[in-house]
Scaffold this motif. Structure first.
Motif, mmCIF file in Angstrom:
data_model
loop_
_atom_site.group_PDB
_atom_site.id
_atom_site.type_symbol
_atom_site.label_atom_id
_atom_site.label_comp_id
_atom_site.label_asym_id
_atom_site.label_seq_id
_atom_site.Cartn_x
_atom_site.Cartn_y
_atom_site.Cartn_z
ATOM 1 N N SER A 31 0.557 -1.161 -0.321
ATOM 2 C CA SER A 31 -0.223 0.305 0.151
ATOM 3 C C SER A 31 0.766 1.315 -0.256
ATOM 4 O O SER A 31 0.510 2.115 -1.066
ATOM 5 C CB SER A 31 -1.008 -0.263 1.444
ATOM 6 N N ILE A 32 2.575 1.116 0.614
ATOM 7 C CA ILE A 32 2.682 2.509 0.614
ATOM 8 C C ILE A 32 3.456 2.320 -0.936
ATOM 9 O O ILE A 32 3.628 3.945 -1.306
ATOM 10 C CB ILE A 32 4.000 2.146 1.438
ATOM 11 N N LEU A 33 3.362 1.448 -1.362
ATOM 12 C CA LEU A 33 4.499 1.393 -2.189
ATOM 13 C C LEU A 33 3.340 2.302 -3.502
ATOM 14 O O LEU A 33 3.316 3.401 -4.111
ATOM 15 C CB LEU A 33 4.755 0.458 -2.888
ATOM 16 N N ILE A 34 2.342 1.787 -3.890
ATOM 17 C CA ILE A 34 1.172 1.825 -4.349
ATOM 18 C C ILE A 34 0.986 3.615 -4.378
ATOM 19 O O ILE A 34 0.542 4.731 -4.590
ATOM 20 C CB ILE A 34 -0.274 1.597 -4.142
ATOM 21 N N THR A 35 0.706 3.735 -2.841
ATOM 22 C CA THR A 35 0.607 5.447 -2.337
ATOM 23 C C THR A 35 1.811 6.143 -3.275
ATOM 24 O O THR A 35 1.283 7.580 -3.325
ATOM 25 C CB THR A 35 -0.004 5.894 -0.934
ATOM 26 N N ILE A 36 2.734 6.098 -2.907
ATOM 27 C CA ILE A 36 3.883 6.444 -3.013
ATOM 28 C C ILE A 36 4.167 6.622 -4.743
ATOM 29 O O ILE A 36 4.192 7.762 -5.345
ATOM 30 C CB ILE A 36 5.770 6.381 -2.749
ATOM 31 N N THR A 37 3.725 5.662 -5.122
ATOM 32 C CA THR A 37 3.656 6.146 -7.095
ATOM 33 C C THR A 37 2.711 6.649 -6.883
ATOM 34 O O THR A 37 2.590 7.785 -8.476
ATOM 35 C CB THR A 37 3.003 4.355 -7.179
ATOM 36 N N ALA A 38 1.340 6.777 -6.715
ATOM 37 C CA ALA A 38 0.290 7.833 -6.822
ATOM 38 C C ALA A 38 0.425 9.618 -6.445
ATOM 39 O O ALA A 38 0.416 10.078 -7.526
ATOM 40 C CB ALA A 38 -0.904 7.209 -6.266
ATOM 41 N N ILE A 39 0.929 9.315 -5.522
ATOM 42 C CA ILE A 39 1.460 10.964 -5.013
ATOM 43 C C ILE A 39 2.392 11.223 -5.915
ATOM 44 O O ILE A 39 2.815 12.228 -5.978
ATOM 45 C CB ILE A 39 1.655 11.083 -3.709
ATOM 46 N N ALA A 40 3.535 10.584 -6.484
ATOM 47 C CA ALA A 40 4.610 10.764 -7.690
ATOM 48 C C ALA A 40 4.094 11.389 -8.934
ATOM 49 O O ALA A 40 4.018 12.365 -9.360
ATOM 50 C CB ALA A 40 6.073 9.791 -8.448
ATOM 51 N N ALA A 41 2.774 10.266 -9.273
ATOM 52 C CA ALA A 41 2.312 11.055 -10.624
ATOM 53 C C ALA A 41 1.598 12.146 -10.428
ATOM 54 O O ALA A 41 1.534 12.634 -11.744
ATOM 55 C CB ALA A 41 1.258 9.572 -10.444
ATOM 56 N N LEU A 42 0.763 12.156 -9.386
ATOM 57 C CA LEU A 42 0.306 13.775 -8.827
ATOM 58 C C LEU A 42 1.159 15.108 -9.235
ATOM 59 O O LEU A 42 1.119 16.258 -9.496
ATOM 60 C CB LEU A 42 -0.470 14.181 -7.876
ATOM 61 N N ALA A 43 2.606 14.353 -8.726
ATOM 62 C CA ALA A 43 3.467 15.917 -8.515
ATOM 63 C C ALA A 43 4.047 15.939 -10.025
ATOM 64 O O ALA A 43 3.768 17.092 -10.821
ATOM 65 C CB ALA A 43 4.579 15.049 -7.514
ATOM 66 N N VAL A 44 4.359 14.755 -10.755
ATOM 67 C CA VAL A 44 4.629 14.602 -12.489
ATOM 68 C C VAL A 44 4.005 15.533 -13.067
ATOM 69 O O VAL A 44 4.300 15.788 -13.981
ATOM 70 C CB VAL A 44 5.883 13.794 -12.356
ATOM 71 N N ARG A 45 3.142 14.601 -13.598
ATOM 72 C CA ARG A 45 2.058 14.843 -14.191
ATOM 73 C C ARG A 45 0.231 16.058 -14.089
ATOM 74 O O ARG A 45 -0.360 16.825 -14.575
ATOM 75 C CB ARG A 45 1.166 13.567 -14.293
ATOM 76 N N GLY A 46 1.032 16.073 -12.663
ATOM 77 C CA GLY A 46 -1.070 16.368 -12.075
ATOM 78 C C GLY A 46 -2.214 15.671 -13.246
ATOM 79 O O GLY A 46 -2.129 15.403 -13.285
ATOM 80 N N LEU A 47 -3.029 16.462 -12.405
ATOM 81 C CA LEU A 47 -4.375 15.915 -13.135
ATOM 82 C C LEU A 47 -4.859 16.579 -14.242
ATOM 83 O O LEU A 47 -4.778 18.725 -14.864
ATOM 84 C CB LEU A 47 -5.518 16.204 -11.976
ATOM 85 N N ASN A 48 -5.608 16.688 -15.135
ATOM 86 C CA ASN A 48 -5.889 17.435 -16.766
ATOM 87 C C ASN A 48 -7.273 17.343 -15.673
ATOM 88 O O ASN A 48 -8.998 16.988 -16.158
ATOM 89 C CB ASN A 48 -5.810 16.049 -17.583
ATOM 90 N N MET A 49 -7.528 18.937 -15.793
ATOM 91 C CA MET A 49 -8.258 19.354 -15.217
ATOM 92 C C MET A 49 -9.041 19.482 -16.449
ATOM 93 O O MET A 49 -9.274 20.325 -17.290
ATOM 94 C CB MET A 49 -9.155 20.352 -14.565
ATOM 95 N N GLY A 50 -11.094 19.122 -16.120
ATOM 96 C CA GLY A 50 -12.109 19.511 -17.822
ATOM 97 C C GLY A 50 -12.263 21.130 -17.291
ATOM 98 O O GLY A 50 -11.805 22.435 -16.280
ATOM 99 N N ILE A 51 -12.868 21.631 -18.229
ATOM 100 C CA ILE A 51 -13.299 23.202 -18.653
ATOM 101 C C ILE A 51 -13.852 23.544 -17.473
ATOM 102 O O ILE A 51 -14.045 24.654 -16.728
ATOM 103 C CB ILE A 51 -14.225 23.260 -19.943
ATOM 104 N N GLU A 52 -14.568 22.365 -17.000
ATOM 105 C CA GLU A 52 -15.464 22.747 -15.719
ATOM 106 C C GLU A 52 -14.932 23.768 -14.504
ATOM 107 O O GLU A 52 -15.281 24.717 -13.629
ATOM 108 C CB GLU A 52 -16.454 21.728 -15.138
ATOM 109 N N PHE A 53 -13.163 22.738 -14.791
ATOM 110 C CA PHE A 53 -12.786 23.421 -13.426
ATOM 111 C C PHE A 53 -11.575 25.121 -14.340
ATOM 112 O O PHE A 53 -10.800 25.437 -13.037
ATOM 113 C CB PHE A 53 -12.009 22.666 -12.755
#
Length: 355
Positions: A31-53
């Motif tokens: 779980s720690i490994l998956i969570t670190i991967t998720a946080i790293a993805a957020l830090a590097v790639r960010g989120l593709n925010m839709g036009i609503e935002f």
């Protein structure tokens, strides 16, 4: 009775089982490994925010023979911004372009009409301001915060504070993984995504509460016996509800998978993708966390209590005496195997032992 039903009955009686608690460090590490991967993805790639935002315009064209890639090229040339194009089930195209105001939207609409060779009045245009998306985001954060507070209060009253803490950690774990998957695959974050994220919290909590309820029942007056440690009973609770958790998760995932892979992938329904991906990932993560994270965390926290520590020492001493082994021998740290159930008598028949 079916094989799965027979297995469920044997798990419930404690005749068979898997040592979830004993192997908890493996699941914590995963779980720690998956969570670190998720946080790293957020830090590097960010989120593709839709036009609503972020604001922008949505253009819906009539049925056209133009390909998605060609329409995307036309939209980006006309607007000077990145465009997202989806082909809808009726053959029409949905074109999203961020960062446009009213004047720019009218100009892009006119250019698209020429490029696609359709009348301008046949292209529907919808303009979305970023302030609206900001309001939705704020309300979503508020709703999430209120939900978390109410969950902690309810679980602390209905069960105990350790279970409330474990459930809260499991919920944060599920949300982090789901958002990380969105970042990795690049799916657009829309209002539908927010709805899906808020929805999975209830599903995740449901599985966790089912296990907690079984654990609460099995550990009632636990200090009055010397047969099982708290961790062993926690393990038995997980195994006893395992088949039920699998069944409810599979039944919930099947229609969501239909929305994601058929509704979103085949029919090209954009909003279905937004909702169904968050539901699919969240449901799977919720089933995992309720079994592998929440209950083992409760066991870890509970084993720190002086009364539960003393109980474990008494049980280890009793088992060591039965084997003619010293109390600090090979079973001193963990006691007997955490998978518990009826023991066989000398004649090979199940025999209950009372503490």
């Amino acid at each position: 009775m079916s094989k799965l039903g027979d297995l469920g009955a044997r798990l419930h009686r404690g005749e068979v089982g898997y040592d979830f608690i004993g192997n908890r460090k493996i699941w914590y590490g995963l779980s720690i490994l998956i969570t670190i991967t998720a946080i790293a993805a957020l830090a590097v790639r960010g989120l593709n925010m839709g036009i609503e935002f972020q604001g922008g315009a949505v253009f819906t064209t009539p049925k056209s023979e133009i390909s998605v890639s060609q329409a995307q090229e036309y939209a980006e040339e006309a607007s000077g911004h990145d465009a997202i194009v989806q082909q809808l089930g009726n053959g029409s195209l949905r074109i999203q372009v961020g960062g446009l105001d009213t004047a720019q939207s009218d100009q892009v609409r006119s250019e698209l009409a020429k490029d696609l060779n359709v009348p301008e009045d046949k292209i529907a245009a919808e303009l979305v301001g970023p302030s609206w998306g900001e309001q939705i985001a704020n309300k979503a954060w508020t709703g999430l915060g209120v939900f978390m507070i109410l969950v902690v209060i309810y679980l602390a009253i209905a069960f105990e504070w350790r279970m409330a803490v474990a459930a809260l950690i499991a919920l944060i774990h599920d949300l982090t993984i789901t958002v990380g998957i969105y970042s990795l695959v690049g799916f657009e974050v829309t209002v539908g995504t927010v709805i899906g994220l808020l929805t999975i919290l209830g599903y995740s909590l449901y599985d966790t509460v089912v296990v907690f309820d079984s654990l609460k029942e099995q550990t009632k007056d636990i200090t009055k016996q010397t047969r099982f440690t708290y961790s062993e009973l926690a393990n038995r609770s997980i195994n006893g509800t395992l088949v039920r958790s699998i069944n409810t998760t599979v039944v919930a995932l099947l229609p969501v998978a239909g929305l994601l892979f058929i509704g979103g992938g085949v029919l090209g329904a954009g909003m279905l993708n937004d909702i169904s991906l968050s539901l699919f990932v969240g449901l799977a993560a919720g089933a995992y966390s309720s079994i592998f994270i929440a209950t083992p965390l409760v066991a870890d926290l509970k084993e720190r209590e002086p009364s539960i520590k003393a109980l474990k020492k008494r049980i280890v001493a009793k088992r060591a005496a039965a084997r003619d082994e010293p109390a600090d021998g090979p079973y001193a740290d963990e006691g007997e195997a955490a998978v518990v159930g009826p023991r066989a008598s000398r004649r090979g028949r199940p025999q209950e032992h009372r503490g």
